[in-house]
Design a protein around this motif. Structure first.
Motif, PDB file in Angstrom:
ATOM      1  N   HIS A  25       0.036  12.853  -2.260  1.00  0.00           N
ATOM      2  CA  HIS A  25      -1.031  12.711  -3.247  1.00  0.00           C
ATOM      3  C   HIS A  25      -1.362  11.229  -3.427  1.00  0.00           C
ATOM      4  O   HIS A  25      -0.883  10.584  -4.370  1.00  0.00           O
ATOM      5  CB  HIS A  25      -0.616  13.340  -4.578  1.00  0.00           C
ATOM      6  CG  HIS A  25      -0.485  14.813  -4.502  1.00  0.00           C
ATOM      7  ND1 HIS A  25       0.581  15.440  -3.898  1.00  0.00           N
ATOM      8  CD2 HIS A  25      -1.297  15.800  -4.930  1.00  0.00           C
ATOM      9  CE1 HIS A  25       0.422  16.740  -3.967  1.00  0.00           C
ATOM     10  NE2 HIS A  25      -0.708  16.992  -4.585  1.00  0.00           N
ATOM     11  N   ILE A  26      -2.115  10.708  -2.460  1.00  0.00           N
ATOM     12  CA  ILE A  26      -2.582   9.325  -2.533  1.00  0.00           C
ATOM     13  C   ILE A  26      -4.058   9.308  -2.167  1.00  0.00           C
ATOM     14  O   ILE A  26      -4.576  10.271  -1.595  1.00  0.00           O
ATOM     15  CB  ILE A  26      -1.771   8.384  -1.605  1.00  0.00           C
ATOM     16  CG1 ILE A  26      -1.765   8.891  -0.157  1.00  0.00           C
ATOM     17  CG2 ILE A  26      -0.357   8.194  -2.123  1.00  0.00           C
ATOM     18  CD1 ILE A  26      -1.047   7.986   0.824  1.00  0.00           C
ATOM     19  N   THR A  27      -4.709   8.209  -2.482  1.00  0.00           N
ATOM     20  CA  THR A  27      -6.141   8.103  -2.215  1.00  0.00           C
ATOM     21  C   THR A  27      -6.413   8.087  -0.710  1.00  0.00           C
ATOM     22  O   THR A  27      -5.532   7.731   0.081  1.00  0.00           O
ATOM     23  CB  THR A  27      -6.712   6.807  -2.825  1.00  0.00           C
ATOM     24  OG1 THR A  27      -6.132   5.683  -2.138  1.00  0.00           O
ATOM     25  CG2 THR A  27      -6.443   6.723  -4.320  1.00  0.00           C
ATOM     26  N   PRO A  28      -7.631   8.438  -0.316  1.00  0.00           N
ATOM     27  CA  PRO A  28      -7.985   8.362   1.110  1.00  0.00           C
ATOM     28  C   PRO A  28      -7.802   6.956   1.676  1.00  0.00           C
ATOM     29  O   PRO A  28      -7.402   6.794   2.833  1.00  0.00           O
ATOM     30  CB  PRO A  28      -9.453   8.783   1.139  1.00  0.00           C
ATOM     31  CG  PRO A  28      -9.632   9.633  -0.076  1.00  0.00           C
ATOM     32  CD  PRO A  28      -8.708   9.047  -1.110  1.00  0.00           C
ATOM     33  N   GLU A  29      -8.066   5.946   0.857  1.00  0.00           N
ATOM     34  CA  GLU A  29      -7.900   4.561   1.319  1.00  0.00           C
ATOM     35  C   GLU A  29      -6.436   4.265   1.629  1.00  0.00           C
ATOM     36  O   GLU A  29      -6.115   3.625   2.638  1.00  0.00           O
ATOM     37  CB  GLU A  29      -8.424   3.567   0.274  1.00  0.00           C
ATOM     38  CG  GLU A  29      -9.914   3.613   0.072  1.00  0.00           C
ATOM     39  CD  GLU A  29     -10.362   4.722  -0.894  1.00  0.00           C
ATOM     40  OE1 GLU A  29      -9.519   5.306  -1.623  1.00  0.00           O
ATOM     41  OE2 GLU A  29     -11.565   5.022  -0.899  1.00  0.00           O
ATOM     42  N   LEU A  30      -5.541   4.743   0.756  1.00  0.00           N
ATOM     43  CA  LEU A  30      -4.109   4.523   1.000  1.00  0.00           C
ATOM     44  C   LEU A  30      -3.630   5.326   2.205  1.00  0.00           C
ATOM     45  O   LEU A  30      -2.795   4.850   2.973  1.00  0.00           O
ATOM     46  CB  LEU A  30      -3.290   4.881  -0.238  1.00  0.00           C
ATOM     47  CG  LEU A  30      -3.344   3.866  -1.378  1.00  0.00           C
ATOM     48  CD1 LEU A  30      -2.585   4.385  -2.597  1.00  0.00           C
ATOM     49  CD2 LEU A  30      -2.790   2.523  -0.938  1.00  0.00           C
ATOM     50  N   LYS A  31      -4.169   6.524   2.392  1.00  0.00           N
ATOM     51  CA  LYS A  31      -3.801   7.305   3.581  1.00  0.00           C
ATOM     52  C   LYS A  31      -4.232   6.578   4.844  1.00  0.00           C
ATOM     53  O   LYS A  31      -3.496   6.548   5.836  1.00  0.00           O
ATOM     54  CB  LYS A  31      -4.430   8.700   3.543  1.00  0.00           C
ATOM     55  CG  LYS A  31      -3.650   9.658   2.690  1.00  0.00           C
ATOM     56  CD  LYS A  31      -4.152  11.078   2.820  1.00  0.00           C
ATOM     57  CE  LYS A  31      -3.350  11.956   1.866  1.00  0.00           C
ATOM     58  NZ  LYS A  31      -3.745  13.334   1.894  1.00  0.00           N
ATOM     59  N   ARG A  56       8.954  -5.079  10.122  1.00  0.00           N
ATOM     60  CA  ARG A  56       9.451  -5.197   8.737  1.00  0.00           C
ATOM     61  C   ARG A  56       8.303  -5.193   7.736  1.00  0.00           C
ATOM     62  O   ARG A  56       8.388  -4.557   6.685  1.00  0.00           O
ATOM     63  CB  ARG A  56      10.268  -6.470   8.586  1.00  0.00           C
ATOM     64  CG  ARG A  56      11.650  -6.356   9.141  1.00  0.00           C
ATOM     65  CD  ARG A  56      12.523  -7.532   8.709  1.00  0.00           C
ATOM     66  NE  ARG A  56      13.847  -7.363   9.259  1.00  0.00           N
ATOM     67  CZ  ARG A  56      14.384  -8.158  10.178  1.00  0.00           C
ATOM     68  NH1 ARG A  56      13.720  -9.188  10.635  1.00  0.00           N
ATOM     69  NH2 ARG A  56      15.598  -7.921  10.631  1.00  0.00           N
ATOM     70  N   GLU A  57       7.240  -5.910   8.049  1.00  0.00           N
ATOM     71  CA  GLU A  57       6.062  -5.938   7.163  1.00  0.00           C
ATOM     72  C   GLU A  57       5.475  -4.535   7.013  1.00  0.00           C
ATOM     73  O   GLU A  57       5.113  -4.125   5.911  1.00  0.00           O
ATOM     74  CB  GLU A  57       4.997  -6.889   7.710  1.00  0.00           C
ATOM     75  CG  GLU A  57       5.262  -8.338   7.431  1.00  0.00           C
ATOM     76  CD  GLU A  57       5.174  -8.667   5.954  1.00  0.00           C
ATOM     77  OE1 GLU A  57       4.246  -8.189   5.262  1.00  0.00           O
ATOM     78  OE2 GLU A  57       6.060  -9.394   5.475  1.00  0.00           O
ATOM     79  N   CYS A  58       5.368  -3.825   8.119  1.00  0.00           N
ATOM     80  CA  CYS A  58       4.817  -2.457   8.078  1.00  0.00           C
ATOM     81  C   CYS A  58       5.701  -1.535   7.247  1.00  0.00           C
ATOM     82  O   CYS A  58       5.193  -0.748   6.440  1.00  0.00           O
ATOM     83  CB  CYS A  58       4.669  -1.898   9.491  1.00  0.00           C
ATOM     84  SG  CYS A  58       3.376  -2.675  10.465  1.00  0.00           S
ATOM     85  N   VAL A  59       7.014  -1.617   7.436  1.00  0.00           N
ATOM     86  CA  VAL A  59       7.929  -0.775   6.672  1.00  0.00           C
ATOM     87  C   VAL A  59       7.796  -1.085   5.186  1.00  0.00           C
ATOM     88  O   VAL A  59       7.748  -0.175   4.346  1.00  0.00           O
ATOM     89  CB  VAL A  59       9.385  -0.941   7.163  1.00  0.00           C
ATOM     90  CG1 VAL A  59      10.368  -0.288   6.210  1.00  0.00           C
ATOM     91  CG2 VAL A  59       9.542  -0.359   8.567  1.00  0.00           C
ATOM     92  N   GLY A  60       7.692  -2.364   4.837  1.00  0.00           N
ATOM     93  CA  GLY A  60       7.509  -2.739   3.436  1.00  0.00           C
ATOM     94  C   GLY A  60       6.212  -2.200   2.864  1.00  0.00           C
ATOM     95  O   GLY A  60       6.175  -1.700   1.733  1.00  0.00           O
ATOM     96  N   ILE A  65       3.183   1.941  -0.354  1.00  0.00           N
ATOM     97  CA  ILE A  65       2.211   3.033  -0.409  1.00  0.00           C
ATOM     98  C   ILE A  65       2.880   4.309  -0.916  1.00  0.00           C
ATOM     99  O   ILE A  65       2.348   5.000  -1.781  1.00  0.00           O
ATOM    100  CB  ILE A  65       1.562   3.264   0.970  1.00  0.00           C
ATOM    101  CG1 ILE A  65       0.682   2.058   1.334  1.00  0.00           C
ATOM    102  CG2 ILE A  65       0.753   4.557   0.985  1.00  0.00           C
ATOM    103  CD1 ILE A  65       0.235   2.029   2.788  1.00  0.00           C
ATOM    104  N   LEU A  66       4.059   4.609  -0.388  1.00  0.00           N
ATOM    105  CA  LEU A  66       4.764   5.822  -0.811  1.00  0.00           C
ATOM    106  C   LEU A  66       5.111   5.778  -2.291  1.00  0.00           C
ATOM    107  O   LEU A  66       5.088   6.808  -2.964  1.00  0.00           O
ATOM    108  CB  LEU A  66       6.023   6.034   0.028  1.00  0.00           C
ATOM    109  CG  LEU A  66       5.806   6.407   1.497  1.00  0.00           C
ATOM    110  CD1 LEU A  66       7.137   6.508   2.222  1.00  0.00           C
ATOM    111  CD2 LEU A  66       5.008   7.693   1.631  1.00  0.00           C
ATOM    112  N   GLU A  67       5.411   4.600  -2.803  1.00  0.00           N
ATOM    113  CA  GLU A  67       5.730   4.465  -4.225  1.00  0.00           C
ATOM    114  C   GLU A  67       4.533   4.796  -5.111  1.00  0.00           C
ATOM    115  O   GLU A  67       4.699   5.128  -6.281  1.00  0.00           O
ATOM    116  CB  GLU A  67       6.237   3.060  -4.522  1.00  0.00           C
ATOM    117  CG  GLU A  67       7.633   2.819  -3.981  1.00  0.00           C
ATOM    118  CD  GLU A  67       8.068   1.372  -4.051  1.00  0.00           C
ATOM    119  OE1 GLU A  67       7.258   0.500  -4.457  1.00  0.00           O
ATOM    120  OE2 GLU A  67       9.223   1.096  -3.690  1.00  0.00           O
TER     121      GLU A  67
END
Length: 85
Positions: A25-31, A56-60, A65-67
């Motif tokens: 349940h996140i916005t289309p932009e975040l997806k 590492r940057e991507c994982v962060g 985003i997941l938060e």
């Protein structure tokens, strides 16, 4: 340096997240941003010499985003799959 075992674990984590994206349940932009980060990780992992800093940057970014997602049970499951780099 990240071991090949860690890359395999990371690949499994990214596949799990990809398979769960429709349930988040996140916005289309975040997806869209999440999808881009997952693609970047896939590209890096496929390189002969992956850029650990980029990964590492991507994982962060993925964690951030997941938060923001409202479905906490799914998010906790996905976050627990992300390896610590």
């Amino acid at each position: 340096k990240i071991s090949s075992i860690k890359y395999k674990e990371l690949k499994k984590s990214t596949e799990l997240i990809k398979g769960s994206m429709d349930k988040l349940h996140i916005t289309p932009e975040l997806k869209s941003k999440l999808r881009a980060e997952l693609i970047t990780i896939d590209v890096q992992i496929s390189q002969p010499k992956p850029d650990v800093d980029v990964i590492r940057e991507c994982v962060g970014s993925i964690r951030s985003i997941l938060e923001m997602a409202t479905d906490s049970l799914l998010v906790r499951r996905l976050m627990s799959q992300l390896i610590n780099l």
